[in-house]
Design an enzyme around this catalytic site. Sequence first.
Site, short mmCIF file in Angstrom:
data_model
loop_
_atom_site.label_atom_id
_atom_site.label_comp_id
_atom_site.label_asym_id
_atom_site.label_seq_id
_atom_site.Cartn_x
_atom_site.Cartn_y
_atom_site.Cartn_z
N SER A 53 -11.17 -7.59 -41.05
CA SER A 53 -10.20 -8.16 -40.96
C SER A 53 -10.46 -9.89 -41.68
CB SER A 53 -9.54 -8.58 -40.04
OG SER A 53 -10.49 -9.58 -38.98
N ASP A 84 0.87 -10.24 -40.98
CA ASP A 84 -0.48 -10.55 -39.48
C ASP A 84 1.13 -11.01 -38.61
OD1 ASP A 84 -2.79 -11.30 -38.37
OD2 ASP A 84 -3.50 -10.93 -40.16
N ASN A 105 -13.82 -1.52 -37.45
CA ASN A 105 -14.52 -1.63 -37.10
C ASN A 105 -14.89 -0.70 -35.99
OD1 ASN A 105 -14.55 -4.07 -38.00
ND2 ASN A 105 -13.16 -5.13 -36.79
N HIS A 119 -4.22 -15.04 -35.11
CA HIS A 119 -4.88 -14.37 -36.19
C HIS A 119 -4.47 -14.31 -37.41
CE1 HIS A 119 -6.48 -9.98 -38.50
NE2 HIS A 119 -7.58 -10.42 -37.74
N ALA A 152 -5.40 2.01 -44.13
CA ALA A 152 -6.50 1.89 -45.37
C ALA A 152 -6.51 2.83 -45.14
CB ALA A 152 -7.62 1.35 -44.18
N ASP A 155 -5.65 -27.46 -43.63
CA ASP A 155 -6.07 -26.33 -44.54
C ASP A 155 -4.91 -25.64 -44.98
OD1 ASP A 155 -8.62 -28.07 -44.46
OD2 ASP A 155 -9.21 -25.69 -43.49
#
Length: 458
Positions: free
Chosen positions: A287, A70, A222, A108, A234, A79
Amino acid sequence: MTRATARFRRTASALVAMILAGGSMAAGLVAAPAAQADSWRDKEYWLAESGITKAWQVSKGAGVKVAVIDSGVDAAHPDLKGAVVGGYDVSGAGDPDGQKSIGGKPEHGTLVATMLAGRGHQPADAKASPSPNASSTGPDGIVGVAPEAQILSVSTWLGSANPAGKTDQDQIPEAVRWAVDNGAKVINISLGSTTPQWPQSWDAAFLYAEQKDVVIVAAAGNRVGGNIQVGAPATIPGVLTVAGLDRKGVASNDSSSQGISIGVAAPAENLLGGMPGGGYAEWAGTSGATPIVAGVAALIRSKWPDMSAEQVINRIVSTAKDTGAPGKDPLYGFGVLNAEAALKDPVPETAGNPLGSISEWIRVHRRGNLGSPAPVPTSELPSAVPTLPEATVPAAKAPSQRDSALGAAVVIGFAALFAAIIAAAVFQLRKAARNPRLAGEEPDTGVLNTVDSGGKAS
């Protein structure tokens, strides 16, 4: 130069335009400071609705490394404390450890990583020494699907001109190989393109991952970003492709795509993730659906360390809830993710990856003989870019339009068959979503356009 070769070269030269998922969210991210983190935890609806909280009774992903290819991951986010165990920058423009946010969508990677393996954090007024029986995740902030998994941050520069000059033709295969060589058992790729084709330079790296028994999970893309159909990577056979659902559990109009390579569908709207610097954001897109599924793959690999990648994928798709047209369809794949069933149900072994094999695709479509790529020698944090070997599968010719990669290890003999499948998918989408805008398939120009696999921001 043949027409097919010229067309493929135009596609390959345009690959630099491929960007990280989530392109449009930069204008509409809803960020919040860390002090408000507890309010974000309550909004993670997918943890219960996708069966993840019940799957935690079996596994939380301990001992599994997941590579996030990424824009870099901010390991300093509260976190992600202790979650990021290494990384590498393949762009040549970031920090060597891959933990600098870079590229056209620098936030991202952190959004993806927190959704995948966020651990939450203790509030500022918490006791310094929690009890021995305290939860492994803090009560505040984002908790990921696999909160005990480890993250390898592999940073890429996509979505804008890379100051180091390396395109995704170089970055993507290098990132995949580095992830495999450094112990990743699952690879999350929340990026995509608007063409089903991929450059031949990617073949050997994805073959290498397949031969090394690594699960690769990728975003379907998308419609809001231009993906009427699923785009590479993909479409690569053997990759677990994730479609997106809206808040009602129906195929999302904007934050999803369609194609025969889709394996499973997961929530893609009203998502939440961490931002570099300790903040949070609402976002949407496949994503974000992708790390949900990649996290479940990590839960499975933690529970059954010796289970093969093809059996892990089979467990996820065979336990999915069949939705839409009966059986596998181009909107939901095998169905909607059911994490609890994937971790608890008895699942017979499969003879192979239900989503195909890149090795078989290469044999048929590249018309070459398979070989075994040699490992690339890398240290945990290499100081120089590894040199990738040439693909071990010689090419007979560039792929033709009929040979476009569609994520299945079968020969698509006629272009008419492809057109019929897409037409059926469009009909199902119009019926499910009542969206008259999707009246037809966009022509494949052979040029890779900018893509937003992350959808629009809330």
